[in-house]
Write a protein that holds these residues in place. Sequence first.
Motif, PDB file in Angstrom:
ATOM      1  N   ASP A 185       0.823  -1.218   0.000  1.00 54.12           N
ATOM      2  CA  ASP A 185       0.000   0.000   0.000  1.00 54.12           C
ATOM      3  C   ASP A 185       0.852   1.260   0.000  1.00 54.12           C
ATOM      4  O   ASP A 185       0.506   2.259  -0.654  1.00 54.12           O
ATOM      5  CB  ASP A 185      -0.945  -0.003   1.203  1.00 54.12           C
ATOM      6  N   GLN A 186       1.968   1.246   0.718  1.00 53.12           N
ATOM      7  CA  GLN A 186       2.871   2.393   0.716  1.00 53.12           C
ATOM      8  C   GLN A 186       3.433   2.646  -0.679  1.00 53.12           C
ATOM      9  O   GLN A 186       3.498   3.787  -1.145  1.00 53.12           O
ATOM     10  CB  GLN A 186       4.019   2.170   1.697  1.00 53.12           C
ATOM     11  N   VAL A 188       2.248   1.688  -3.651  1.00 53.28           N
ATOM     12  CA  VAL A 188       1.215   2.131  -4.585  1.00 53.28           C
ATOM     13  C   VAL A 188       0.871   3.599  -4.347  1.00 53.28           C
ATOM     14  O   VAL A 188       0.727   4.387  -5.289  1.00 53.28           O
ATOM     15  CB  VAL A 188      -0.042   1.250  -4.465  1.00 53.28           C
ATOM     16  N   SER A 189       0.761   3.979  -3.071  1.00 58.68           N
ATOM     17  CA  SER A 189       0.413   5.352  -2.733  1.00 58.68           C
ATOM     18  C   SER A 189       1.511   6.326  -3.157  1.00 58.68           C
ATOM     19  O   SER A 189       1.228   7.380  -3.742  1.00 58.68           O
ATOM     20  CB  SER A 189       0.162   5.471  -1.230  1.00 58.68           C
ATOM     21  N   ARG A 190       2.765   5.982  -2.896  1.00 57.75           N
ATOM     22  CA  ARG A 190       3.867   6.884  -3.245  1.00 57.75           C
ATOM     23  C   ARG A 190       4.008   7.015  -4.758  1.00 57.75           C
ATOM     24  O   ARG A 190       4.261   8.107  -5.286  1.00 57.75           O
ATOM     25  CB  ARG A 190       5.173   6.395  -2.608  1.00 57.75           C
ATOM     26  N   ALA A 192       1.579   6.735  -6.918  1.00 55.22           N
ATOM     27  CA  ALA A 192       0.462   7.554  -7.389  1.00 55.22           C
ATOM     28  C   ALA A 192       0.712   9.042  -7.141  1.00 55.22           C
ATOM     29  O   ALA A 192       0.442   9.888  -8.003  1.00 55.22           O
ATOM     30  CB  ALA A 192      -0.828   7.111  -6.706  1.00 55.22           C
ATOM     31  N   LYS A 193       1.242   9.377  -5.972  1.00 59.11           N
ATOM     32  CA  LYS A 193       1.489  10.783  -5.640  1.00 59.11           C
ATOM     33  C   LYS A 193       2.547  11.387  -6.551  1.00 59.11           C
ATOM     34  O   LYS A 193       2.403  12.504  -7.047  1.00 59.11           O
ATOM     35  CB  LYS A 193       1.924  10.904  -4.176  1.00 59.11           C
ATOM     36  N   GLU A 209      -5.170  -6.370  -9.154  1.00 58.00           N
ATOM     37  CA  GLU A 209      -4.734  -5.980  -7.814  1.00 58.00           C
ATOM     38  C   GLU A 209      -4.396  -7.193  -6.941  1.00 58.00           C
ATOM     39  O   GLU A 209      -3.368  -7.202  -6.251  1.00 58.00           O
ATOM     40  CB  GLU A 209      -5.807  -5.134  -7.125  1.00 58.00           C
TER      41      GLU A 209
END
Length: 231
Positions: A185-186, A188-190, A192-193, A209
């Motif tokens: 999750d970290q 994927v989030s980073r 995306a940002k 996924e």
Amino acid sequence: MLSLTPPVELAAALVGTAAVCAYAQCSGALAPPHAPADSSAVPCALFNCSPAPRVTPSSPVVWVAERPGRDGNTPSERDIDHWADHMRRRGVAQVLCLLGEKHLRLYNHLDGGLRQAVEQRGLQWASVPFNRERPLYEHLVAAAQQLRTAERAGESTVIHCSAGCGRSAAVVVAWMCGRGGESFDQAVSRLAKEAELEGVRRQPMEVGEHDLREACAELSLQWGSLALAAD
């Protein structure tokens, strides 16, 4: 007599010098003959190209992009020239191609296909063709090993699939989990940002996924032995 203003000067006059910096770098108007030491500081959405999130401060930059000549029906020599020049200016030494046979056939009219076209322009070639016959995990392991080998050689790599959105982004997430030790999750989030900041498209979930999450978890567990295999 009508005087024509060069594109970069015209853009600067309209929106200001700072705002036109990315355009100038993309077009090559302000690009130096050789990439700066930290070329990740030069964002550019041309070719859907941007640096991936760093896994360590000292790691060579890993770039992500679409395939050469994606915008046209038949990729031309000029398309390859433009794409390869763009990558060399960003310090890229190696191309990691994820294309399967379907997309590689688009380059059959070129002498030696895409691989030879890339190598003739001074870039090393590595290939991990994604297909449905092999589990996603195996593709990600093979790609991560290529990136690890390049990292140990101090060489920057550009990963490309067709659009630079799905398979390439999935490889980056796996690399962040395995080499960088981040949670799924970290990562994927980073990703995306940073993609939003760079103005590029990254959609790692296109590969599925559930499969990607499981593959990244397994890759993280097995990373120690896989990293040794890269030597």
